[in-house]
Design a protein around this motif. Structure first.
Motif, PDB file in Angstrom:
ATOM      1  N   VAL A  91      14.754  -8.697   5.251  1.00  0.00           N
ATOM      2  CA  VAL A  91      15.599  -7.563   5.645  1.00  0.00           C
ATOM      3  C   VAL A  91      16.257  -6.999   4.396  1.00  0.00           C
ATOM      4  N   GLY A  92      16.734  -7.892   3.538  1.00  0.00           N
ATOM      5  CA  GLY A  92      17.263  -7.479   2.252  1.00  0.00           C
ATOM      6  C   GLY A  92      18.747  -7.192   2.268  1.00  0.00           C
ATOM      7  N   VAL A  93      19.242  -6.693   1.141  1.00  0.00           N
ATOM      8  CA  VAL A  93      20.677  -6.481   0.981  1.00  0.00           C
ATOM      9  C   VAL A  93      21.136  -5.112   1.471  1.00  0.00           C
ATOM     10  N   ASP A  94      20.205  -4.201   1.699  1.00  0.00           N
ATOM     11  CA  ASP A  94      20.581  -2.912   2.295  1.00  0.00           C
ATOM     12  C   ASP A  94      20.099  -2.930   3.745  1.00  0.00           C
ATOM     13  N   ILE A  95      20.903  -3.559   4.600  1.00  0.00           N
ATOM     14  CA  ILE A  95      20.537  -3.723   6.004  1.00  0.00           C
ATOM     15  C   ILE A  95      20.284  -2.359   6.648  1.00  0.00           C
ATOM     16  N   TYR A 342      14.068  12.440  14.448  1.00  0.00           N
ATOM     17  CA  TYR A 342      14.035  10.993  14.657  1.00  0.00           C
ATOM     18  C   TYR A 342      14.806  10.291  13.550  1.00  0.00           C
ATOM     19  N   PHE A 343      15.212   9.068  13.869  1.00  0.00           N
ATOM     20  CA  PHE A 343      15.858   8.160  12.920  1.00  0.00           C
ATOM     21  C   PHE A 343      15.166   6.812  13.068  1.00  0.00           C
ATOM     22  N   ILE A 344      14.650   6.252  11.964  1.00  0.00           N
ATOM     23  CA  ILE A 344      13.865   5.022  12.044  1.00  0.00           C
ATOM     24  C   ILE A 344      14.101   4.157  10.811  1.00  0.00           C
ATOM     25  N   SER A 345      14.179   2.861  11.030  1.00  0.00           N
ATOM     26  CA  SER A 345      14.524   1.931   9.960  1.00  0.00           C
ATOM     27  C   SER A 345      13.295   1.363   9.279  1.00  0.00           C
ATOM     28  N   HIS A 346      13.506   0.841   8.056  1.00  0.00           N
ATOM     29  CA  HIS A 346      12.463   0.070   7.383  1.00  0.00           C
ATOM     30  C   HIS A 346      13.013  -1.187   6.698  1.00  0.00           C
ATOM     31  N   ASN A 347      14.237  -1.599   7.026  1.00  0.00           N
ATOM     32  CA  ASN A 347      14.796  -2.875   6.548  1.00  0.00           C
ATOM     33  C   ASN A 347      15.540  -3.522   7.712  1.00  0.00           C
ATOM     34  N   ILE A 348      14.822  -4.175   8.602  1.00  0.00           N
ATOM     35  CA  ILE A 348      15.478  -4.700   9.804  1.00  0.00           C
ATOM     36  C   ILE A 348      14.614  -5.806  10.419  1.00  0.00           C
ATOM     37  N   ALA A 349      15.248  -6.686  11.163  1.00  0.00           N
ATOM     38  CA  ALA A 349      14.524  -7.633  12.014  1.00  0.00           C
ATOM     39  C   ALA A 349      14.812  -7.246  13.460  1.00  0.00           C
ATOM     40  N   ARG A 350      13.749  -7.110  14.271  1.00  0.00           N
ATOM     41  CA  ARG A 350      13.892  -6.700  15.663  1.00  0.00           C
ATOM     42  C   ARG A 350      13.214  -7.733  16.562  1.00  0.00           C
ATOM     43  N   LYS A 351      13.807  -7.981  17.718  1.00  0.00           N
ATOM     44  CA  LYS A 351      13.182  -8.875  18.693  1.00  0.00           C
ATOM     45  C   LYS A 351      12.174  -8.078  19.497  1.00  0.00           C
ATOM     46  N   GLU A 352      10.908  -8.441  19.397  1.00  0.00           N
ATOM     47  CA  GLU A 352       9.827  -7.727  20.063  1.00  0.00           C
ATOM     48  C   GLU A 352       8.899  -8.736  20.745  1.00  0.00           C
ATOM     49  N   ILE A 353       7.985  -8.239  21.553  1.00  0.00           N
ATOM     50  CA  ILE A 353       6.995  -9.088  22.197  1.00  0.00           C
ATOM     51  C   ILE A 353       5.740  -9.116  21.332  1.00  0.00           C
ATOM     52  N   VAL A 354       5.403 -10.284  20.840  1.00  0.00           N
ATOM     53  CA  VAL A 354       4.228 -10.464  19.988  1.00  0.00           C
ATOM     54  C   VAL A 354       3.363 -11.556  20.617  1.00  0.00           C
ATOM     55  N   ASP A 355       2.120 -11.229  20.914  1.00  0.00           N
ATOM     56  CA  ASP A 355       1.215 -12.176  21.569  1.00  0.00           C
ATOM     57  C   ASP A 355       1.845 -12.755  22.842  1.00  0.00           C
ATOM     58  N   ASN A 356       2.456 -11.841  23.615  1.00  0.00           N
ATOM     59  CA  ASN A 356       3.006 -12.180  24.938  1.00  0.00           C
ATOM     60  C   ASN A 356       4.204 -13.121  24.899  1.00  0.00           C
ATOM     61  N   ARG A 357       4.893 -13.198  23.759  1.00  0.00           N
ATOM     62  CA  ARG A 357       6.131 -13.975  23.712  1.00  0.00           C
ATOM     63  C   ARG A 357       7.118 -13.310  22.759  1.00  0.00           C
ATOM     64  N   PRO A 358       8.415 -13.547  22.972  1.00  0.00           N
ATOM     65  CA  PRO A 358       9.403 -12.922  22.084  1.00  0.00           C
ATOM     66  C   PRO A 358       9.293 -13.471  20.671  1.00  0.00           C
ATOM     67  N   ALA A 359       9.473 -12.605  19.707  1.00  0.00           N
ATOM     68  CA  ALA A 359       9.482 -13.011  18.300  1.00  0.00           C
ATOM     69  C   ALA A 359      10.339 -12.036  17.516  1.00  0.00           C
ATOM     70  N   TRP A 360      10.832 -12.497  16.393  1.00  0.00           N
ATOM     71  CA  TRP A 360      11.577 -11.617  15.504  1.00  0.00           C
ATOM     72  C   TRP A 360      10.612 -11.036  14.483  1.00  0.00           C
ATOM     73  N   VAL A 361      10.472  -9.720  14.517  1.00  0.00           N
ATOM     74  CA  VAL A 361       9.596  -9.006  13.586  1.00  0.00           C
ATOM     75  C   VAL A 361      10.475  -8.478  12.457  1.00  0.00           C
ATOM     76  N   HIS A 362      10.305  -9.059  11.276  1.00  0.00           N
ATOM     77  CA  HIS A 362      11.069  -8.654  10.096  1.00  0.00           C
ATOM     78  C   HIS A 362      10.270  -7.590   9.362  1.00  0.00           C
ATOM     79  N   ARG A 363      10.835  -6.421   9.191  1.00  0.00           N
ATOM     80  CA  ARG A 363      10.155  -5.348   8.466  1.00  0.00           C
ATOM     81  C   ARG A 363      10.939  -5.046   7.196  1.00  0.00           C
ATOM     82  N   LYS A 364      10.381  -5.440   6.068  1.00  0.00           N
ATOM     83  CA  LYS A 364      11.011  -5.192   4.776  1.00  0.00           C
ATOM     84  C   LYS A 364      10.253  -4.073   4.074  1.00  0.00           C
ATOM     85  N   GLY A 365      10.863  -2.896   4.002  1.00  0.00           N
ATOM     86  CA  GLY A 365      10.133  -1.762   3.477  1.00  0.00           C
ATOM     87  C   GLY A 365       8.928  -1.480   4.342  1.00  0.00           C
TER      88      GLY A 365
END
Length: 498
Positions: A91-95, A342-365
């Protein structure tokens, strides 16, 4: 950290713009998005960070995007998935560093005149300060934000009450990837309690709240654009849904959570690093920036709460900047109106459904990329088309508005966040000529608020944007809807926030 021996071609190509990167173990390999020319821009340090991140505890997927370059623990330009752990590094230092786009009612002809563009630059800078340490006191027409309102921003995000208090159209919240973030238990109360505990130790909290509605330094910017929608029927149909106007004037912004996000993030890194030392836990790749916390622990809860506080600030910061930019346009060109695309992030972790189960998807840049029909877009204006993807290139090559294709499942519904650096800041200053950089902007008729365009932010410091976009398109992740052509740029020469 552990270094990888120099390897010219560590990738195994499996398509024109896709490859895999084995980790040396039995784990699923790293997914790589990029043509051969793009893959050659990934240096050994970036590759090693990717491998360290993939082999870290609880990580099930690692995607390397075409803009990838070395970052903080994990590469900038990567996607990291874990159903069991959270990582501050990806996620980094600029959340919640993010992009936003405002479409105005003005035609391109309205910003042809240089005097008009210079007046717009001055009017915007009177309202939205730039620079790492700057806030409302540096802009005569900015919005005042006291500590009480600042606390509401951190806890509530872009709530109706917060938007109304700041003069932001409340309906803009519906044009946000996430208009408000909640705490680790999915409640606002958790954020209020966490903030209450943090405030006695917060350094210069009032000053950090005064940065609401401001750009940071380095790669953060505001850019006046002319929209060029593609000729094909799909682009034109999607552009209409997005609210893009072919030949119209728009404004693109890049910034994040400013000083408060940096303080929250660095506090979390220090706290987790101290825990690793106390418990004698081995660091992934021996890298202190790849600390983590298992979900359900007090450490993970604290990180998720702090990330949400910083993300809420970043969201409102962007919305306020857009409101102030529109106000500046209306001062210079009376009668102008505007709508947030629109407003959209590129430094965030989001809880999403991945392979049919919840997971935290970390998007750094990295930017979320949901195509039309994705369940998460149900009930939004973009349910049928997919949401806007805002990809900055550089002022001279332009930026892009894209929309995800079904093939984005390969990258865990993510794309790159821009062109990505090919020269570090020090290398750019050594290699590039200031007079030539400034002349290139004069020849392109692109104005700036800077006396000299920051040389470490010159177009040549970034990868070939067309080749980056070709990678995304050829990999089947997303299609271009429109190109944005810069008419002027708001920048600052200070060190980048992210």
């Amino acid at each position: 950290m552990t270094q990888l021996a120099p390897t010219k071609h560590p990738f195994i190509a499996d398509g024109e713009a896709t490859a895999i990167l084995p980790t040396g173990g039995k784990q699923k390999p790293i997914t790589v998005i990029g043509t051969e020319a793009i893959r050659e821009t990934f240096d050994d340090f970036c590759v090693q960070q990717a491998i360290n991140s993939r082999l870290a505890p609880g990580v099930t997927d690692l995607v390397l995007n075409p803009d990838a370059h070395c970052g903080y623990g994990a590469p900038v330009g990567c996607v990291m998935v874990s159903p069991t752990h959270v990582y501050p590094g990806p996620v980094g230092v600029d959340i919640k560093c993010s992009m936003s786009l405002l479409q105005t009612s003005l035609p391109a002809d309205a910003v042809v005149d240089k005097q008009t563009r210079r007046a717009l630059i001055d009017a915007i800078c009177e309202r939205t300060p730039t620079g790492a340490g700057r806030g409302q006191r540096n802009a005569a027409k900015s919005r005042p934000v006291d500590e009480a309102l600042g606390q509401r921003v951190l806890v509530e995000g872009a709530s109706k009450g917060v938007c109304e208090a700041l003069g932001i159209p409340p309906e803009w919240a519906t044009r946000c990837e996430d208009s408000a973030h909640v705490g680790h238990d999915d409640s606002t109360a958790a954020l209020a309690l966490r903030l209450e505990r943090l405030l006695p130790h917060a350094h210069r909290f009032a000053d950090k709240m005064s940065q609401l509605g401001s750009y940071g330094g380095g790669n953060h910017f505001g850019e006046c654009e002319v929209v060029e929608v593609g000729d094909d029927p799909r682009s034109q149909s999607v552009a209409e849904t997005f609210g893009l106007v072919d030949g119209g004037v728009a404004f693109l912004s890049h910034c994040g959570s400013r000083g408060i996000g940096h303080q929250l993030a660095t506090g979390q890194f220090k706290a987790l690093q101290a825990k690793f030392e106390q418990w004698n836990i081995p660091l992934p790749g021996q890298d202190r920036e790849l600390v983590y916390a298992p979900l359900g622990t007090a450490e993970a809860d604290a990180y998720l709460d702090d990330m949400a506080l910083g993300a809420n600030f970043a969201t409102v910061n962007h919305l306020l900047i857009n409101a102030l930019v529109l106000e500046a346009f209306q001062q210079v060109i009376p009668g102008a109106t505007g709508q947030l695309v629109y407003f959209i992030s590129h430094n965030i972790a989001r809880k999403e459904i991945v392979d049919n189960r919840p997971a935290w998807v970390h998007r750094k840049g990295a930017t979320r990329a949901y195509p039309g029909g994705h369940h998460a877009l149900a009930g939004t204006p973009f349910a049928q088309t997919g949401h806007p993807i805002l990809l900055p290139g550089n002022p001279q090559a332009g930026s892009a508005v894209m929309v995800a294709d079904p093939g984005a499942v390969l990258s865990r519904y993510s794309v790159n966040h821009g062109a990505g650096r090919q020269l570090g800041r020090k290398a750019a200053k050594r290699a590039l000529n200031q007079a030539q950089v400034d002349q290139s902007f004069n020849e392109a008729d692109i104005l700036s608020n800077c006396r000299h365009y920051p040389i470490d932010e010159a177009p040549a410091a970034y990868k070939d944007f067309d080749e980056v976009l070709r990678s995304v398109k050829s990999a089947g992740l997303a299609s271009e809807v429109a190109r944005l052509k810069a008419r002027f740029v708001i920048k600052d020469g200070d060190k980048a926030d992210d």
